[in-house]
Design an enzyme around this catalytic site. Structure first.
Site, PDB file in Angstrom:
ATOM      1  N   TRP A  25       0.835  -1.203   0.000  1.00  0.00           N
ATOM      2  CA  TRP A  25       0.000   0.000   0.000  1.00  0.00           C
ATOM      3  C   TRP A  25       0.869   1.251   0.000  1.00  0.00           C
ATOM      4  CZ3 TRP A  25      -5.290   0.816   0.002  1.00  0.00           C
ATOM      5  CH2 TRP A  25      -6.081  -0.330   0.051  1.00  0.00           C
ATOM      6  N   PHE A  58      -0.707  -5.153   7.900  1.00  0.00           N
ATOM      7  CA  PHE A  58      -1.292  -6.216   8.726  1.00  0.00           C
ATOM      8  C   PHE A  58      -0.608  -7.558   8.469  1.00  0.00           C
ATOM      9  CE2 PHE A  58      -4.467  -9.420   9.810  1.00  0.00           C
ATOM     10  CZ  PHE A  58      -4.881  -8.991  11.066  1.00  0.00           C
ATOM     11  N   GLU A  59      -0.139  -7.771   7.250  1.00  0.00           N
ATOM     12  CA  GLU A  59       0.484  -9.041   6.878  1.00  0.00           C
ATOM     13  C   GLU A  59       1.978  -9.133   7.216  1.00  0.00           C
ATOM     14  OE1 GLU A  59      -3.268  -8.489   5.074  1.00  0.00           O
ATOM     15  OE2 GLU A  59      -1.525  -7.225   4.675  1.00  0.00           O
ATOM     16  N   VAL A  81       3.210   1.312   5.874  1.00  0.00           N
ATOM     17  CA  VAL A  81       2.639   2.618   6.208  1.00  0.00           C
ATOM     18  C   VAL A  81       1.138   2.450   6.398  1.00  0.00           C
ATOM     19  CG1 VAL A  81       2.425   3.293   3.767  1.00  0.00           C
ATOM     20  CG2 VAL A  81       2.452   5.048   5.537  1.00  0.00           C
ATOM     21  N   VAL A  82       0.654   3.069   7.466  1.00  0.00           N
ATOM     22  CA  VAL A  82      -0.777   3.089   7.748  1.00  0.00           C
ATOM     23  C   VAL A  82      -1.154   4.550   7.953  1.00  0.00           C
ATOM     24  CG1 VAL A  82      -2.651   2.184   9.179  1.00  0.00           C
ATOM     25  CG2 VAL A  82      -0.508   0.880   8.957  1.00  0.00           C
ATOM     26  N   THR A  87     -12.252   5.656  10.114  1.00  0.00           N
ATOM     27  CA  THR A  87     -12.780   4.498  10.851  1.00  0.00           C
ATOM     28  C   THR A  87     -11.716   3.994  11.830  1.00  0.00           C
ATOM     29  OG1 THR A  87     -11.918   2.825   9.322  1.00  0.00           O
ATOM     30  CG2 THR A  87     -14.062   3.831   8.771  1.00  0.00           C
ATOM     31  N   HIS A  89     -10.158   1.382  11.737  1.00  0.00           N
ATOM     32  CA  HIS A  89      -9.233   0.500  11.020  1.00  0.00           C
ATOM     33  C   HIS A  89      -7.772   0.845  11.335  1.00  0.00           C
ATOM     34  CE1 HIS A  89      -6.977  -0.848   7.367  1.00  0.00           C
ATOM     35  NE2 HIS A  89      -7.719  -1.923   7.553  1.00  0.00           N
ATOM     36  N   PHE A 114      11.794  -1.968  12.940  1.00  0.00           N
ATOM     37  CA  PHE A 114      10.406  -1.517  12.818  1.00  0.00           C
ATOM     38  C   PHE A 114      10.344  -0.259  11.959  1.00  0.00           C
ATOM     39  CE2 PHE A 114       6.494   0.581  14.229  1.00  0.00           C
ATOM     40  CZ  PHE A 114       5.597  -0.460  14.154  1.00  0.00           C
ATOM     41  N   ARG A 128       8.532  11.182   6.208  1.00  0.00           N
ATOM     42  CA  ARG A 128       9.329  10.191   6.928  1.00  0.00           C
ATOM     43  C   ARG A 128       9.903   9.101   6.015  1.00  0.00           C
ATOM     44  NH1 ARG A 128       5.643  12.451   9.945  1.00  0.00           N
ATOM     45  NH2 ARG A 128       5.890  12.665  12.194  1.00  0.00           N
TER      46      ARG A 128
END
Length: 154
Positions: A25, A58-59, A81-82, A87, A89, A114, A128
């Site tokens: 993503w 998530f994976e 990256v999130v 929501t 999520h 990380f 970043r």
């Protein structure tokens, strides 16, 4: 964002085996994170590198767990990256990635760098990602931290 207190790490990673596990993503940001990781590995002299792509952050834990348990890596680097949305999520994915990667490292003894960005918006992620104009290079930092941890444990 604060860079105060950032350690200056120089590592000799010659002979180390490293896997970089990267989410897919946010391609622009992920390209920057991967470039930073690759640059850190090259600077450290790491030649045995495996790259694995997964769909999203998530994976990352399951892929890192499998690679760590195979016993063919000295360190792992998890990149993702999130970006916060409207929501819950964001919280679920960030918590799952963070606790999952921590669990992998503690249970297997394989250091996990990380490099998962958890940002409020796309601009924070770009800032970043080590892209031109970015103020930080988290792909490079996460990789260097993983290598330094391997060496510290030796």
């Amino acid at each position: 964002m604060s860079k105060s207190g950032t350690p200056e790490l120089t590592v000799d990673g010659r002979g180390l085996r490293v896997a970089v596990v990267a989410a897919s993503w946010h391609q622009e940001v992920m390209d920057g994170l991967l470039d930073g990781a690759r640059r850190a590995l090259a600077e450290a002299g790491v030649e045995d590198v495996r790259e694995v792509r997964v769909p999203g952050s998530f994976e990352l834990p399951v892929a890192c767990a499998r690679l760590a348990r195979e016993g063919r890596v000295d360190a792992l680097v998890a990149l993702g990256v999130v970006v916060r949305g409207g929501t819950p999520h964001f919280e679920y994915v960030c918590q799952a990635a963070t606790s999952g990667l921590t669990q992998v490292s503690v249970e297997t003894g394989v250091p996990v760098g990380f490099g998962v960005l958890t940002c409020d918006d796309d601009q924070q992620a770009r800032d970043r990602a080590g892209l031109p104009g970015s103020t930080e290079d988290k792909g490079h930092e996460a990789t260097t931290a993983a290598l330094a941890t391997v060496l510290a444990l030796r």
